[in-house]
Design a protein around this motif. Structure first.
Motif, PDB file in Angstrom:
ATOM      1  N   ILE A   3       0.846  -1.189   0.000  1.00 12.77           N
ATOM      2  CA  ILE A   3       0.000   0.000   0.000  1.00 12.77           C
ATOM      3  C   ILE A   3       0.885   1.243   0.000  1.00 12.77           C
ATOM      4  CG2 ILE A   3      -0.236  -0.108   2.530  1.00 12.77           C
ATOM      5  CD1 ILE A   3      -2.987   1.204   2.200  1.00 12.77           C
ATOM      6  N   ARG A   4       0.590   2.203  -0.868  1.00 10.20           N
ATOM      7  CA  ARG A   4       1.469   3.357  -1.030  1.00 10.20           C
ATOM      8  C   ARG A   4       0.676   4.549  -1.567  1.00 10.20           C
ATOM      9  NH1 ARG A   4       2.027  -0.294  -4.997  1.00 10.20           N
ATOM     10  NH2 ARG A   4       1.945   0.392  -7.177  1.00 10.20           N
ATOM     11  N   ILE A   5       1.295   5.702  -1.503  1.00 13.29           N
ATOM     12  CA  ILE A   5       0.748   6.887  -2.145  1.00 13.29           C
ATOM     13  C   ILE A   5       1.723   7.336  -3.224  1.00 13.29           C
ATOM     14  CG2 ILE A   5      -0.691   7.695  -0.245  1.00 13.29           C
ATOM     15  CD1 ILE A   5       1.511   9.484   0.662  1.00 13.29           C
ATOM     16  N   THR A   6       1.171   7.808  -4.345  1.00 16.38           N
ATOM     17  CA  THR A   6       1.973   8.208  -5.495  1.00 16.38           C
ATOM     18  C   THR A   6       1.555   9.601  -5.932  1.00 16.38           C
ATOM     19  OG1 THR A   6       2.189   5.914  -6.241  1.00 16.38           O
ATOM     20  CG2 THR A   6       2.625   7.637  -7.862  1.00 16.38           C
ATOM     21  N   ALA A   7       2.521  10.480  -6.123  1.00 17.05           N
ATOM     22  CA  ALA A   7       2.251  11.874  -6.463  1.00 17.05           C
ATOM     23  C   ALA A   7       1.605  11.985  -7.833  1.00 17.05           C
ATOM     24  CB  ALA A   7       3.534  12.686  -6.421  1.00 17.05           C
ATOM     25  N   GLY A  35      -0.681  11.880   7.441  1.00 13.69           N
ATOM     26  CA  GLY A  35      -0.075  11.257   8.604  1.00 13.69           C
ATOM     27  C   GLY A  35      -0.514   9.819   8.754  1.00 13.69           C
ATOM     28  N   ILE A  36       0.345   9.013   9.377  1.00 10.59           N
ATOM     29  CA  ILE A  36       0.048   7.589   9.562  1.00 10.59           C
ATOM     30  C   ILE A  36       0.422   7.149  10.975  1.00 10.59           C
ATOM     31  CG2 ILE A  36       0.417   7.045   7.130  1.00 10.59           C
ATOM     32  CD1 ILE A  36       3.098   5.777   7.932  1.00 10.59           C
ATOM     33  N   ALA A  37      -0.228   6.081  11.419  1.00  7.10           N
ATOM     34  CA  ALA A  37       0.173   5.346  12.614  1.00  7.10           C
ATOM     35  C   ALA A  37       0.215   3.868  12.246  1.00  7.10           C
ATOM     36  CB  ALA A  37      -0.800   5.586  13.763  1.00  7.10           C
ATOM     37  N   LEU A  38       1.275   3.189  12.637  1.00  5.51           N
ATOM     38  CA  LEU A  38       1.468   1.768  12.345  1.00  5.51           C
ATOM     39  C   LEU A  38       1.628   0.988  13.637  1.00  5.51           C
ATOM     40  CD1 LEU A  38       4.121   1.949   9.467  1.00  5.51           C
ATOM     41  CD2 LEU A  38       1.729   1.273   9.214  1.00  5.51           C
ATOM     42  N   ASP A  39       1.060  -0.222  13.662  1.00  8.47           N
ATOM     43  CA  ASP A  39       1.205  -1.052  14.843  1.00  8.47           C
ATOM     44  C   ASP A  39       0.751  -2.474  14.508  1.00  8.47           C
ATOM     45  OD1 ASP A  39       1.810  -1.817  17.400  1.00  8.47           O
ATOM     46  OD2 ASP A  39       0.428  -0.435  18.386  1.00  8.47           O
ATOM     47  N   LEU A  57       3.610   3.101   2.668  1.00  8.61           N
ATOM     48  CA  LEU A  57       3.103   3.439   3.994  1.00  8.61           C
ATOM     49  C   LEU A  57       3.526   2.438   5.056  1.00  8.61           C
ATOM     50  CD1 LEU A  57      -0.488   4.672   3.063  1.00  8.61           C
ATOM     51  CD2 LEU A  57       1.612   6.001   3.361  1.00  8.61           C
ATOM     52  N   THR A  58       3.289   1.144   4.831  1.00 10.69           N
ATOM     53  CA  THR A  58       3.589   0.163   5.868  1.00 10.69           C
ATOM     54  C   THR A  58       5.063  -0.211   5.918  1.00 10.69           C
ATOM     55  OG1 THR A  58       2.965  -1.610   4.338  1.00 10.69           O
ATOM     56  CG2 THR A  58       1.265  -0.803   5.837  1.00 10.69           C
ATOM     57  N   GLN A  59       5.813   0.125   4.873  1.00 13.50           N
ATOM     58  CA  GLN A  59       7.258  -0.072   4.907  1.00 13.50           C
ATOM     59  C   GLN A  59       7.980   1.148   5.455  1.00 13.50           C
ATOM     60  OE1 GLN A  59       9.054  -1.859   1.393  1.00 13.50           O
ATOM     61  NE2 GLN A  59       7.081  -2.688   0.752  1.00 13.50           N
ATOM     62  N   ASN A  60       7.220   2.222   5.640  1.00 11.53           N
ATOM     63  CA  ASN A  60       7.742   3.415   6.296  1.00 11.53           C
ATOM     64  C   ASN A  60       8.980   3.982   5.584  1.00 11.53           C
ATOM     65  OD1 ASN A  60       7.949   5.428   8.260  1.00 11.53           O
ATOM     66  ND2 ASN A  60       9.281   4.191   9.540  1.00 11.53           N
ATOM     67  N   ARG A  61       8.858   4.119   4.243  1.00  9.53           N
ATOM     68  CA  ARG A  61       9.989   4.688   3.509  1.00  9.53           C
ATOM     69  C   ARG A  61       9.505   5.290   2.197  1.00  9.53           C
ATOM     70  NH1 ARG A  61      11.524   1.508  -0.778  1.00  9.53           N
ATOM     71  NH2 ARG A  61      10.842  -0.673  -0.780  1.00  9.53           N
ATOM     72  N   PRO A  62      10.276   6.240   1.650  1.00 11.25           N
ATOM     73  CA  PRO A  62       9.915   6.822   0.359  1.00 11.25           C
ATOM     74  C   PRO A  62      10.060   5.818  -0.779  1.00 11.25           C
ATOM     75  CG  PRO A  62      11.483   8.209   1.549  1.00 11.25           C
ATOM     76  CD  PRO A  62      11.448   6.896   2.245  1.00 11.25           C
ATOM     77  N   GLU A  63       9.300   6.065  -1.838  1.00 18.14           N
ATOM     78  CA  GLU A  63       9.465   5.271  -3.065  1.00 18.14           C
ATOM     79  C   GLU A  63      10.852   5.532  -3.654  1.00 18.14           C
ATOM     80  OE1 GLU A  63       7.747   3.095  -4.748  1.00 18.14           O
ATOM     81  OE2 GLU A  63       5.595   3.524  -4.780  1.00 18.14           O
ATOM     82  N   GLU A  64      11.363   4.560  -4.412  1.00 19.70           N
ATOM     83  CA  GLU A  64      12.665   4.733  -5.055  1.00 19.70           C
ATOM     84  C   GLU A  64      12.564   5.519  -6.359  1.00 19.70           C
ATOM     85  OE1 GLU A  64      14.587   1.006  -5.482  1.00 19.70           O
ATOM     86  OE2 GLU A  64      14.629   0.568  -3.340  1.00 19.70           O
ATOM     87  N   SER A  65      11.366   5.603  -6.948  1.00 17.79           N
ATOM     88  CA  SER A  65      11.209   6.376  -8.182  1.00 17.79           C
ATOM     89  C   SER A  65      11.393   7.865  -7.886  1.00 17.79           C
ATOM     90  CB  SER A  65       9.825   6.120  -8.783  1.00 17.79           C
ATOM     91  OG  SER A  65       8.804   6.447  -7.859  1.00 17.79           O
ATOM     92  N   LYS A  66      11.886   8.597  -8.903  1.00 15.63           N
ATOM     93  CA  LYS A  66      12.292   9.985  -8.692  1.00 15.63           C
ATOM     94  C   LYS A  66      11.485  10.943  -9.565  1.00 15.63           C
ATOM     95  CE  LYS A  66      17.019   8.434  -7.770  1.00 15.63           C
ATOM     96  NZ  LYS A  66      18.432   8.500  -8.212  1.00 15.63           N
TER      97      LYS A  66
END
Length: 333
Positions: free
Chosen positions: A110-114, A139-143, A195-204
């Motif tokens: 699951i992710r968000i894309t500009a 904003g997100i919360a993960l658990d 979102l659940t990996q808690n990191r930016p996408e690698e695409s630029k």
């Protein structure tokens, strides 16, 4: 005989007091779901209450149970025994304006894309590549909730944090009265967030910077600084040691219009020249600030002395907000 056993069991229960009866855990159905209440803290890190939130709970089979609610401070649901992976975020897929939600039923992806910048006509000085929109607050919360159905009820508190990374760009100019306007593009930034990996996408992708504020130097009013701050999804390689990054990983391209309408174009490789300022969450979370400075107060970028051919006023305001923490890094053309 069975009737006699049943009757004896009833007498045994009736002989117990009310307290003893309620405390007999062996009489509680272990398969009964647990009422789980989640209290959501939006203000500590995210800074404000949203108008609504989405609560995603993935069960042990990977199926998502999704609820959209306007009650953003607490959420209650009966949950069966086992681990439940939780994701809370503001907005729903249909409410997003600057990016889209993708693969929303898959926990791992699951992710968000500009989205591309709309109503913008590309110019040759901007170079190749699509300009993306600056992201709106998200904003997100993960658990992971380990539910034990021997509990009749439980309560948890989740703190929501922003996923966007502020970027501040500062440019020091000499003889700033000759400046009419500045436009810029900056590339090499992530186009989305996992979102659940808690990191930016690698695409630029790249951002368009056209809203700047100006402030004059205290010691020399002929010189001054223009600055802008935008939200980004951060650097694709997160915030590793900036000094080890390739300088060409991020390019800042400027189009400087002087007060006689002549144009100067400049470009700087800034991939290894960001200043990173972390908040109390540290490296394990997304929230940090980036800043980069072109020139300095002691070595500003010189501007040609040109006449004000049409007496147009500069498009800058006289004041500038306080800078993000993080200091300055000088970049020379």
């Amino acid at each position: 005989m069975k009737f006699v056993q049943l009757f004896a069991g009833c007498l045994l229960l009736l002989s117990c007091g009310e307290k003893e009866f309620l405390e007999r855990r062996d009489l509680v159905d272990p398969d009964a779901p647990t009422m789980t209440t989640i209290h959501v803290d939006w203000t500590t890190l995210f800074g404000k209450l949203p108008s609504g939130m989405t609560v995603d709970l993935w069960d042990s089979t990977g199926v998502v149970h999704r609820d959209l609610t306007n009650n953003v401070t607490s959420y209650s649901k009966y949950l069966s025994d086992g681990p439940w992976r939780l994701l809370i975020h503001n907005l729903s897929a249909g409410e997003l304006n600057t990016f889209r939600l993708e693969d929303e039923d898959n926990y791992d992806s699951i992710r968000i894309t500009a989205l591309p910048l709309s109503d913008h006509t590309a110019e040759s000085w901007e170079g190749d590549g699509t300009i993306i929109q600056t992201p709106e607050p998200f904003g997100i919360a993960l658990d992971t909730l380990d539910i034990n159905n021997e509990e009749e009820a439980r309560q948890d508190t989740e703190v929501v944090r922003p996923i966007t990374t502020p970027l501040t760009v500062n440019i020091h100019f000499e003889d700033i009265e000759n400046l009419r306007s500045v436009k810029a593009v900056i590339n090499g930034f992530s186009t989305g967030y996992l979102l659940t990996q808690n990191r930016p996408e690698e695409s630029k992708g790249k951002f368009y910077l056209d809203t700047w504020t100006k402030t004059l130097d205290d010691t020399n009013k002929k010189n001054g600084t223009v600055s802008t701050t935008i939200a980004t999804f951060g650097l694709p390689d997160r915030h590793l040691d900036i000094a080890t990054r390739d300088s060409m990983a991020n390019m800042l391209t400027l189009q400087i219009t002087l007060r006689n309408d002549s144009v100067i174009q400049r470009q700087a490789a800034i991939g290894n020249r960001f200043t990173v300022s972390l908040d109390e969450l540290g490296l394990s979370f997304a929230q940090y600030n980036l800043s980069v400075t072109i020139g300095s107060t002691t070595d500003p970028i010189p501007l040609p002395n040109v006449p004000d051919s049409n007496q147009k006023q500069s498009g800058f305001s006289a004041d500038v907000d306080k800078w993000e923490d993080g200091g300055n890094t000088d970049v020379h053309f």
